[in-house]
Design a protein around this motif. Structure first.
Motif, PDB file in Angstrom:
ATOM      1  N   GLN A  41      13.336  -4.353  -2.835  1.00 19.15           N
ATOM      2  CA  GLN A  41      13.512  -5.309  -3.897  1.00 19.15           C
ATOM      3  C   GLN A  41      12.886  -6.639  -3.549  1.00 19.15           C
ATOM      4  O   GLN A  41      13.325  -7.678  -4.011  1.00 19.15           O
ATOM      5  CB  GLN A  41      15.021  -5.509  -4.181  1.00 19.15           C
ATOM      6  CG  GLN A  41      15.699  -4.265  -4.713  1.00 19.15           C
ATOM      7  CD  GLN A  41      15.183  -3.904  -6.085  1.00 19.15           C
ATOM      8  OE1 GLN A  41      14.901  -4.766  -6.891  1.00 19.15           O
ATOM      9  NE2 GLN A  41      15.026  -2.625  -6.345  1.00 19.15           N
ATOM     10  N   ALA A  42      11.852  -6.641  -2.693  1.00 20.25           N
ATOM     11  CA  ALA A  42      11.197  -7.878  -2.316  1.00 20.25           C
ATOM     12  C   ALA A  42      10.707  -8.579  -3.555  1.00 20.25           C
ATOM     13  O   ALA A  42      10.174  -7.970  -4.467  1.00 20.25           O
ATOM     14  CB  ALA A  42      10.023  -7.582  -1.370  1.00 20.25           C
ATOM     15  N   GLN A  71       6.706  -5.760  -3.278  1.00 20.21           N
ATOM     16  CA  GLN A  71       7.690  -4.765  -2.863  1.00 20.21           C
ATOM     17  C   GLN A  71       7.094  -3.676  -1.985  1.00 20.21           C
ATOM     18  O   GLN A  71       7.726  -3.212  -1.033  1.00 20.21           O
ATOM     19  CB  GLN A  71       8.326  -4.119  -4.106  1.00 20.21           C
ATOM     20  CG  GLN A  71       9.029  -5.105  -5.026  1.00 20.21           C
ATOM     21  CD  GLN A  71       9.459  -4.437  -6.315  1.00 20.21           C
ATOM     22  OE1 GLN A  71       8.878  -4.668  -7.360  1.00 20.21           O
ATOM     23  NE2 GLN A  71      10.458  -3.595  -6.250  1.00 20.21           N
ATOM     24  N   VAL A 160       7.734  -6.826   3.222  1.00 21.95           N
ATOM     25  CA  VAL A 160       7.319  -5.981   2.098  1.00 21.95           C
ATOM     26  C   VAL A 160       7.535  -4.543   2.549  1.00 21.95           C
ATOM     27  O   VAL A 160       6.637  -3.889   3.082  1.00 21.95           O
ATOM     28  CB  VAL A 160       5.847  -6.239   1.708  1.00 21.95           C
ATOM     29  CG1 VAL A 160       5.433  -5.354   0.537  1.00 21.95           C
ATOM     30  CG2 VAL A 160       5.649  -7.704   1.347  1.00 21.95           C
ATOM     31  N   GLY A 162       9.461  -2.080   0.643  1.00 21.09           N
ATOM     32  CA  GLY A 162      10.042  -1.251  -0.409  1.00 21.09           C
ATOM     33  C   GLY A 162       9.417   0.123  -0.456  1.00 21.09           C
ATOM     34  O   GLY A 162       8.554   0.476   0.357  1.00 21.09           O
TER      35      GLY A 162
END
Length: 319
Positions: A41-42, A71, A160, A162
């Motif tokens: 969820q970045a 993400q 990052v 995700g």
């Protein structure tokens, strides 16, 4: 790989992503606390859902994938069907991206269809909305694997981390089916190109055409591979010297046309062969015509240059 802190390095004629970098800075200023969001969820965005880890698009998709890169790290391949390196590189990149299980996604941009995004084929990355130039040409596979692994590590250092959800169906819920699977012989040809075995790729496409003579994709693939085969082991200087020394040699002129086409000089290649067609005797005209038609397949039947050259060939045939 390029230093991730030097994100505005020159692309050497590739895609101009300065606009994306500016957009990223604006987003960061509007939401300075976005860095370091929880895994997957970045940047505070919704989870990414895509029909495939490898997508194609243009300017709008580039902006969208720039946002996705907050993400998940993104590879961007700027390619051209006229560029042999692009043809050989694509299956390698697609294999690496799809094997990353959503930890890496890729956007492919046709440089010919989207000239406003850049000229020369190249590969870059987007990490946290920022562009990172990677390489041009077609490096050895082990070097590409190393670059991709480093990219994932750099992305992790910037939080990052995700993972995209690959649905196999339209992410927007439109009900569109997933892309058709690649026919086995086409996959065999692409796998052969990925490992640098152009002869095996040629054999696979020839078998595909033997089984299905109306397979246009196999016909195009075979034409592209034949171009690679013909250029193997020949240097630019050797090809041009031979053509200059023996201007009446059909094979020498064929080689120069192949060289021009592989370098993106499509009109030069067509004009050379059309001029050759006008000069050769009746016994050799069909050979030259067949080579022109094969190069038409490499470029694509809807390309304006092909349409123009095809009309010129027709005029010569009925002159």
């Amino acid at each position: 790989m390029t230093d991730p802190n030097n994100l505005m390095s020159a692309m050497g004629g590739g895609v101009d992503l300065s606009g994306l970098a500016q957009a990223h800075q604006q987003r960061q200023q509007a939401a300075p606390g976005a860095q370091g969001a929880p895994q997957g969820q970045a940047g505070g965005g919704a989870a990414i859902s895509l029909p495939d880890a490898v997508m194609s698009g243009g300017e709008a998709e580039l902006e969208q994938f720039s946002q996705y890169s907050t993400q998940v790290p993104v590879l961007v391949q700027v390619y051209s069907q006229r560029d042999p390196d692009s043809i050989a590189l694509t299956p390698v990149l697609e294999e690496l991206v799809r094997s990353a299980d959503g930890r890496l996604i890729m956007l492919r941009i046709d440089a010919d269809a989207h000239p406003q995004l850049g000229g020369q084929p190249s590969v870059l990355a987007l990490v946290g909305g920022r562009p990172v130039p990677l390489f041009q040409g077609n490096p050895p596979r082990d070097q590409i694997v190393q670059v991709v692994n480093e990219l994932i590590q750099v992305a992790a250092q910037q939080d990052v981390t995700g993972q995209a959800v690959i649905t196999g169906a339209d992410a927007a819920g439109t009900g569109e089916p997933a892309p058709k699977p690649i026919p086995p012989l086409h996959q065999e040809a692409q796998d052969a190109l990925a490992r640098g075995d152009v002869e095996a790729a040629k054999a696979a496409y020839e078998q595909a055409l033997k089984e299905s003579p109306a397979d246009d994709d196999a016909k195009v693939g075979l034409s592209q591979v034949n171009l690679l085969v013909r250029l193997q082991g020949k240097t630019l200087q050797e090809i041009r010297d031979r053509a200059a020394k023996d201007p009446n040699s059909i094979e020498a002129q064929f080689d120069v046309a192949d060289l021009d086409l592989s370098g993106g000089h499509v009109d030069d290649a067509f004009n050379r062969l059309l001029a050759l067609f006008s000069k050769v005797d009746s016994e050799n005209k069909n050979e030259v015509r067949e080579r022109i038609l094969e190069l038409f397949d490499v470029v694509g039947p809807t390309d304006a240059r092909v349409i123009r050259a095809r009309q010129q060939l027709t005029n010569l045939l009925f002159a």
